[in-house]
Design a protein around this motif. Sequence first.
Motif, short mmCIF file in Angstrom:
data_model
loop_
_atom_site.label_atom_id
_atom_site.label_comp_id
_atom_site.label_asym_id
_atom_site.label_seq_id
_atom_site.Cartn_x
_atom_site.Cartn_y
_atom_site.Cartn_z
N UNK A 88 0.80 -1.24 0.00
CA UNK A 88 0.00 0.00 0.00
C UNK A 88 0.83 1.29 0.00
N UNK A 89 2.05 1.24 0.48
CA UNK A 89 2.88 2.45 0.54
C UNK A 89 3.87 2.53 -0.63
N UNK A 90 3.62 1.82 -1.72
CA UNK A 90 4.56 1.79 -2.84
C UNK A 90 4.76 3.19 -3.44
N UNK A 91 3.70 3.97 -3.52
CA UNK A 91 3.84 5.32 -4.08
C UNK A 91 4.72 6.20 -3.20
N UNK A 92 4.54 6.08 -1.89
CA UNK A 92 5.37 6.86 -0.96
C UNK A 92 6.84 6.46 -1.06
N UNK A 93 7.08 5.16 -1.21
CA UNK A 93 8.46 4.67 -1.35
C UNK A 93 9.09 5.23 -2.62
N UNK A 94 8.34 5.19 -3.72
CA UNK A 94 8.86 5.69 -4.99
C UNK A 94 9.15 7.19 -4.94
N UNK A 95 8.23 7.93 -4.36
CA UNK A 95 8.43 9.39 -4.28
C UNK A 95 9.61 9.73 -3.37
N UNK A 96 9.74 9.04 -2.25
CA UNK A 96 10.85 9.33 -1.34
C UNK A 96 12.20 8.93 -1.96
N UNK A 97 12.19 7.93 -2.84
CA UNK A 97 13.46 7.53 -3.49
C UNK A 97 13.95 8.63 -4.42
N UNK A 98 13.06 9.42 -4.98
CA UNK A 98 13.45 10.50 -5.87
C UNK A 98 14.04 11.70 -5.12
N UNK A 99 13.82 11.75 -3.81
CA UNK A 99 14.38 12.84 -3.01
C UNK A 99 15.90 12.74 -2.88
N UNK A 100 16.44 11.53 -3.07
CA UNK A 100 17.89 11.34 -2.90
C UNK A 100 18.68 11.60 -4.18
N UNK A 101 18.01 12.07 -5.22
CA UNK A 101 18.69 12.33 -6.49
C UNK A 101 19.61 13.55 -6.39
N UNK A 102 20.73 13.52 -7.11
CA UNK A 102 21.59 14.72 -7.14
C UNK A 102 20.92 15.85 -7.91
N UNK A 103 21.60 16.98 -7.97
CA UNK A 103 21.05 18.15 -8.67
C UNK A 103 20.79 17.83 -10.14
N UNK A 104 19.62 18.25 -10.62
CA UNK A 104 19.23 18.01 -12.00
C UNK A 104 19.41 19.29 -12.80
N UNK A 105 20.05 19.15 -13.96
CA UNK A 105 20.18 20.26 -14.90
C UNK A 105 19.08 20.09 -15.94
N UNK A 106 18.24 21.10 -16.15
CA UNK A 106 17.08 20.96 -17.04
C UNK A 106 17.46 20.75 -18.50
N UNK A 107 16.47 20.32 -19.26
CA UNK A 107 16.65 20.12 -20.70
C UNK A 107 16.82 21.47 -21.39
N UNK A 108 17.43 21.43 -22.56
CA UNK A 108 17.68 22.67 -23.31
C UNK A 108 17.12 22.52 -24.72
N UNK A 109 16.39 23.53 -25.13
CA UNK A 109 15.86 23.60 -26.50
C UNK A 109 16.20 24.98 -27.03
N UNK A 110 16.97 25.04 -28.08
CA UNK A 110 17.39 26.30 -28.69
C UNK A 110 18.00 27.28 -27.67
N UNK A 111 18.89 26.77 -26.89
CA UNK A 111 19.64 27.53 -25.88
C UNK A 111 18.77 28.05 -24.74
N UNK A 112 17.56 27.51 -24.60
CA UNK A 112 16.68 27.91 -23.51
C UNK A 112 16.39 26.69 -22.64
N UNK A 113 16.36 26.89 -21.34
CA UNK A 113 15.97 25.81 -20.43
C UNK A 113 14.47 25.59 -20.57
N UNK A 114 14.07 24.33 -20.71
CA UNK A 114 12.66 24.02 -20.93
C UNK A 114 12.17 22.95 -19.96
#
Length: 158
Positions: free
Chosen positions: A119-145
């Motif tokens: 029953x707590x699978x969604x909470x486990x999945x969401x909390x696992x994403x909290x441990x991710x390092x800094x994310x650099x966003x995608x770029x389209x035509x030199x703009x962050x998107x």
Amino acid sequence: MQRIIVFLMFILLVSCEYFKVKKTSSDFILEEELQSFKWNEVDEYPTFSICENSNSKLETKQCFESTITKAITTQLMTENIIVTQDIEDTIYIKFQISEKGELSVLKIKTDSITSQEIPNIEDILISSLDSLPEIFPAIKRSQKVKTEFMLPIVINVN
């Protein structure tokens, strides 16, 4: 001599058409550009600092997805999950990465048996994403998107 002058005048008048510059409106250029624009593709995928050594767009995407998958798998392995029946399911996580590099989960699609057994699978999945390092966003035509991804996670619990 007059015929030559008349002939040269005629050629001069006719050749003027070749020197006219056709003006292209800015609306036409914009319309042409919008038709050639690929809305579902980015120039650079979102990435983590550990993926900066990737040489191609495909390698960057694979590194990004494997880093997220590794974080989720690591979190699931640390959890003590007890089930009454074997579970073999694929969970689909739809998430979004903003222009600022912030990850947010939009939707988690699980099977009803998986939700019932864990029953707590969604909470486990969401909390696992909290441990991710800094994310650099995608770029389209030199703009962050802003980008959205659907990531399948295979769950096997015996």
